[in-house]
Write an enzyme that holds these catalytic residues in place. Structure first.
Site, PDB file in Angstrom:
ATOM      1  N   ASP A 314       0.776  -1.247   0.000  1.00 56.98           N
ATOM      2  CA  ASP A 314       0.000   0.000   0.000  1.00 56.98           C
ATOM      3  C   ASP A 314       0.803   1.290   0.000  1.00 56.98           C
ATOM      4  O   ASP A 314       0.462   2.230  -0.700  1.00 56.98           O
ATOM      5  CB  ASP A 314      -0.951   0.018   1.197  1.00 56.98           C
ATOM      6  CG  ASP A 314      -2.215  -0.802   0.933  1.00 56.98           C
ATOM      7  OD1 ASP A 314      -2.593  -0.930  -0.235  1.00 56.98           O
ATOM      8  OD2 ASP A 314      -2.806  -1.287   1.903  1.00 56.98           O
ATOM      9  N   TYR A 397      -9.783   0.671   3.110  1.00 55.26           N
ATOM     10  CA  TYR A 397      -9.277   0.607   4.490  1.00 55.26           C
ATOM     11  C   TYR A 397      -8.805   1.957   5.009  1.00 55.26           C
ATOM     12  O   TYR A 397      -8.283   2.779   4.256  1.00 55.26           O
ATOM     13  CB  TYR A 397      -8.110  -0.376   4.592  1.00 55.26           C
ATOM     14  CG  TYR A 397      -8.544  -1.716   5.135  1.00 55.26           C
ATOM     15  CD1 TYR A 397      -8.910  -1.842   6.471  1.00 55.26           C
ATOM     16  CD2 TYR A 397      -8.625  -2.833   4.327  1.00 55.26           C
ATOM     17  CE1 TYR A 397      -9.334  -3.052   6.983  1.00 55.26           C
ATOM     18  CE2 TYR A 397      -9.051  -4.057   4.834  1.00 55.26           C
ATOM     19  CZ  TYR A 397      -9.403  -4.159   6.155  1.00 55.26           C
ATOM     20  OH  TYR A 397      -9.827  -5.359   6.656  1.00 55.26           O
TER      21      TYR A 397
HETATM   22 CU    CU Z   1      -8.514  -6.530   7.290  1.00 63.97          CU
END
Ligand code: CU
Length: 666
Positions: A314, A397
């Site tokens: 990420d 997220y």
């Molecule tokens: Cu997760």
């Protein structure tokens, strides 16, 4: 460069949120808005920019560590920018000297690909929506009107296949977000186009099988959930004597601690020059030169074409727009917090301000720092923390990234996972299903999962037709500890069983066995409850009052170890997850655990490559790398938005002081 007066805290409080104006006050300060423009102008004057040039990164090039450590207020401030510049299919790394006003270096990037840029998230989407196989796949799913279709292109990692060689590949997938505020569940499942991002060519369309776009309601906003829980009145923190910390530019001091904070586009936040002063008259003692998140890795556990390549590195792949976003005052941080803004650059290298990406606040923990009770002398001291928080947003997220400074000399780093699970639409509506008819007699649910015949073999149902896919989260922290200076060594203190002689009433106990690491391989360690060890960084030169070397302990928190086989590219591209701990000799070019350029990367970059030489780490300037892992088996309570799940570690003084440093708490 003009030096502007330091911004004092009182002013910050009046403004609530403010960018420190003294951008050139300290060599580690982030590039200011003006400096980013200056870098662009210098590159332009040198003939490196044209209308089609794009930027994957444009950020501070840190001065040499020696220069920063020797720097004192009033000294000249060295300033340089690092940029990763793209011209067509070629990329160039450049350093721009902002003081001399010249391009100091300009080199082509070879053997690696630049990080994903914001425009690439839309690469080849138009062509995919004109491709007959994709059109047929959408039609099979009842989608013929593309008005509200959202499609995006993401990097699919690298698995060593022929078609991946020399290409910048992307996977294009779509969702149908109609009428949903939380549209993460509205996936057009199983339909993926493999595209060449540079040429815009659609290489193939893969259909894993039709599943309906889930109709489940996953909204959780304030208008959808009309009746908030009834809890009495506001909770007020009153600071009649003002706040307890001082913010001067990007430099923070709080009680005995002082450090420098830098908002960073790639890693969120860099904490530098962390010093502890035992009294106002004492010399500051060095604890850590620099600490920051180095990488985030999230591999998914589903073999379907649409899922197997979801191995997101990420920070290195996706931070083009900046890893962190604004924090929401009064909710993400208390009302009384002070905020720092970030200046991020876009794909054209242009600067923009992201408000309130870091908050700083002091909190009374409600816990004592220490206590002892006797009737004659009851004693206890309340504790306070200083919290530095930023909030990363990576697609679905969110991660809260904290550095917590304590009065007893310890520092806690923690990461809180929250946000929305990455979910798969299924044709089976829920977990209620028969054992597969074709299965062997006596087949159990576990057999069906192993064989992959259960709909939830690779995830867990969260709602009708919505499956949360199993996955891991790994965080690598780069911790350049300098315990009482740069000369340090790493020691693993193993606790081992000692059998006692025949006739002794006790048969066994444990003793400490210290194992100093000589080279990098000695310090590649895992957390192991059956073979417990304390991980410590010792000063090579200073001892405490009873003669022990001063040290700090890296104390892991909850953690997990990967379950990949050694030949899996999912492991080999993010090899830093092979160990919970790595120790390397300091090298300014070693900052990112999966390599500088992990996008579509080949195996072995970063820590596995650097440590191959098995360099000496004894009585050197050393850097610790700590991997924090989490296996995520989705549960109902993680849906539709996940309660924050915290992981982290503590840096704990160990013989650094002569006595409890918090004895003097009022
Ligand atoms: Cu997760």
């Amino acid at each position: 460069m003009m030096r502007t007066p330091a911004l004092r805290l009182s002013l910050v409080l009046l403004l609530v949120a403010a960018v420190p104006s003294a951008a050139d006050d300290h060599p580690l300060d982030p590039l200011s808005y003006q400096e980013i423009w200056r870098a662009l102008e210098i590159l332009h004057e040198a003939g490196h920019l044209d209308a089609d040039t794009t930027f994957s990164q444009l950020t501070l090039r840190e001065p040499a560590k020696d220069a920063v450590r020797a720097w004192r207020e009033g000294d000249a401030v060295p300033r340089a920018a690092y940029a990763l510049v793209r011209k067509g299919k070629e990329s160039f790394e450049t350093t721009v000297d902002l003081v001399a006003g010249e391009v100091a270096s300009w080199e082509q990037l070879t053997g690696a690909q630049p990080n994903w840029s914001l425009p690439e998230f839309g690469a080849a989407v138009d062509k995919v929506l004109e491709h007959p196989d994709f059109i047929a796949g959408l039609e099979k799913r009842g989608i013929t009107d593309y008005t509200f279709l959202d499609c995006s292109t993401i990097p699919p990692g690298y698995f060593g296949t022929e078609e991946e060689q020399g290409r910048r590949l992307g996977h294009v997938r779509c969702s149908e977000p109609r009428e949903a505020r939380n549209s993460w569940a509205r996936q057009v499942e199983g339909l993926t186009a493999l595209v060449d991002v540079d040429s815009g060519e659609v290489l193939k369309v893969v259909d894993d099988g039709v599943a309906p776009v889930p109709a489940a309601d996953a909204d959780f906003d304030r208008t959808t959930l009309e009746n908030p829980r009834d809890i009495p009145g506001p909770f007020k923190v009153d600071r009649p004597e003002g706040v307890g910390f001082d913010l001067d530019g990007y430099q923070v001091s709080w009680q005995n601690w002082s450090f420098h904070l830098r908002p960073d586009q790639r890693t969120g936040l860099v904490v530098s020059l962390v010093n502890y002063r035992e009294s106002p008259e004492a010399e500051p003692r060095s604890v850590m030169y620099q600490g920051h998140l180095s990488e985030i890795y999230v591999p998914y556990m589903d073999p379907a074409f649409a899922w197997y390549a979801r191995n997101f590195i990420d920070a290195g792949e996706f931070s083009a727009g900046g890893l962190v976003g604004p924090l929401l005052p009064g909710r993400d941080c208390p009302d009384h917090a002070v905020y720092l803004d970030s200046t991020h650059t876009n794909a054209k290298g242009r600067p923009g301000t992201v408000p309130g990406t870091t908050c700083i606040y002091e909190r009374e923990t409600g816990d004592p720092s220490w206590r002892h009770y006797t009737e004659e002398q009851p004693d206890s001291r309340a504790s306070r923390d200083l919290v530095i928080r930023s909030g990363a947003v990576v697609g679905n997220y969110d991660y809260l990234l904290d550095w917590i400074f304590r009065q007893d000399g310890s520092i806690e780093a923690r990461v809180g996972a929250t946000g929305i699970l990455e979910v798969k639409a299924t044709s089976t509506p829920s977990a209620i299903q028969p054992v597969p008819a074709a299965g062997p007699i006596g087949a159990t649910a576990a057999d069906a999962v192993r064989a992959g015949t259960r709909a939830d073999a690779h995830g867990r149902f969260l709602d009708q037709n919505v499956l949360g896919v199993n996955h891991d989260h790994y965080f690598s922290y780069r911790l350049d500890l300098d315990v009482d200076g740069t000369g340090n060594r790493f020691v693993a203190d193993r606790l081992v069983t000692r059998e006692l002689p025949e006739g002794h009433p006790r048969r066994s106990l444990w003793v400490q066995e210290s194992h100093p690491a000589q080279t990098e391989k000695d310090a590649q360690l895992d957390i192991d409850l059956e073979r417990p060890a304390l991980w410590r960084i010792l000063s090579s030169s200073r001892t405490n009052g009873v003669g022990y070397p001063t040290s700090y302990q890296l104390m892991p928190g909850r953690n997990a170890r990967h379950l990949f086989t050694d030949d899996d590219y999912s492991l080999r591209r993010a090899g830093f997850i092979e160990n919970h701990l790595w120790v390397t000799p300091y090298d300014p070019d070693e900052r990112y655990a999966a390599g500088d350029h992990p996008t579509l990367s080949e195996p072995g970059m970063g820590l596995p490559a650097w440590t191959k030489a098995d360099r000496s780490i004894s009585d050197e300037d050393v850097v610790l790398w700590h991997t924090v892992g989490m296996h995520h088996l989705p549960r109902a309570e993680d849906w539709p938005v996940m309660p924050v799940m915290w992981h982290g570690f503590e840096l704990r003084p160990f013989d650094f002081f002569d006595r409890n440093p918090a004895l003097d708490l009022p």
